[in-house]
Design an enzyme around this catalytic site. Sequence first.
Site, PDB file in Angstrom:
ATOM      1  N   GLU A  53      47.108  10.280  33.135  1.00 50.65           N
ATOM      2  CA  GLU A  53      48.510  10.710  33.055  1.00 50.65           C
ATOM      3  C   GLU A  53      48.642  12.172  32.632  1.00 50.65           C
ATOM      4  OE1 GLU A  53      52.346  10.754  33.385  1.00 50.65           O
ATOM      5  OE2 GLU A  53      51.565   8.716  33.446  1.00 50.65           O
ATOM      6  N   ASP A  60      44.466  21.792  33.320  1.00 51.54           N
ATOM      7  CA  ASP A  60      44.180  20.510  33.953  1.00 51.54           C
ATOM      8  C   ASP A  60      42.973  19.903  33.259  1.00 51.54           C
ATOM      9  OD1 ASP A  60      43.631  18.351  35.652  1.00 51.54           O
ATOM     10  OD2 ASP A  60      44.031  19.504  37.469  1.00 51.54           O
ATOM     11  N   GLN A  88      54.792  11.767  46.783  1.00 50.68           N
ATOM     12  CA  GLN A  88      53.442  11.811  47.343  1.00 50.68           C
ATOM     13  C   GLN A  88      52.825  10.415  47.401  1.00 50.68           C
ATOM     14  OE1 GLN A  88      51.017  14.607  45.170  1.00 50.68           O
ATOM     15  NE2 GLN A  88      51.881  16.358  46.247  1.00 50.68           N
ATOM     16  N   LYS A 113      40.265  18.636  43.358  1.00 50.12           N
ATOM     17  CA  LYS A 113      39.854  17.305  43.810  1.00 50.12           C
ATOM     18  C   LYS A 113      38.778  17.418  44.880  1.00 50.12           C
ATOM     19  CE  LYS A 113      44.103  14.848  42.713  1.00 50.12           C
ATOM     20  NZ  LYS A 113      45.289  14.150  43.223  1.00 50.12           N
ATOM     21  N   CYS A 166      58.668  16.720  39.377  1.00 47.43           N
ATOM     22  CA  CYS A 166      57.409  16.837  40.107  1.00 47.43           C
ATOM     23  C   CYS A 166      57.601  16.244  41.496  1.00 47.43           C
ATOM     24  CB  CYS A 166      56.288  16.110  39.356  1.00 47.43           C
ATOM     25  SG  CYS A 166      56.560  14.324  39.218  1.00 47.43           S
ATOM     26  N   ARG A 212      41.804  16.762  33.857  1.00 45.15           N
ATOM     27  CA  ARG A 212      41.270  15.605  34.597  1.00 45.15           C
ATOM     28  C   ARG A 212      39.788  15.750  34.925  1.00 45.15           C
ATOM     29  NH1 ARG A 212      45.808  15.535  39.197  1.00 45.15           N
ATOM     30  NH2 ARG A 212      45.486  17.750  38.813  1.00 45.15           N
TER      31      ARG A 212
END
Length: 188
Positions: free
Chosen positions: A88, A122, A67, A150, A62, A124
């Site tokens: 995570e 995803d 980043q 985001k 990744c 999250r």
Amino acid sequence: MKQIEISNVAKLPTKYGTFNIQAFKEGEREHLAIFTDELSDTPTVRVHSECLTGDALSSKKCDCGEQLAHAQELIADKNGMIIYHRQEGRNIGLLGKVNAYALQDTGLNTIEANHQLGFRADERTYEIVEYILEYYNIKKIRLLTNNPKKIDSLSNVEIVERIPIQMSSNPHNENYLKVKKEQLGHML
């Protein structure tokens, strides 16, 4: 949202400079705000999703560790905040992430591997991020991200600028980055 327990503020000297650090405990998860002494009216903010393999173990699968390092350098220079978002593996946990890695080793991409394990691409959520920004009375930000989810998930702040955070690819993450761009809509 669950009851949030908040730590004291402590100094965090790093190779990028000295930051302040504060923890926000949400149930079993402990998120971090890492920030400079000065926060402008419109600070640069990086919402960095936890990636133990990339952040601590220097994984090349990744671009997460790179980043995070870039965000620390930028924020030390420009003043701002990193919210270390403890979800995570796009919120599938370490066990799920390592199992997804094993499936990727057989040829599946990151999304296919998550689906094979019964997860969405995803998982999250960003409520705690909004809580942290509210806690510091931050109303406007310059968001350091490539992820449109985001941007869309932060409804309680005005995002006045999106700052790209692009790292060079390598043979181990080329397909991963391609999938993030083509299937998850990341602005790479």
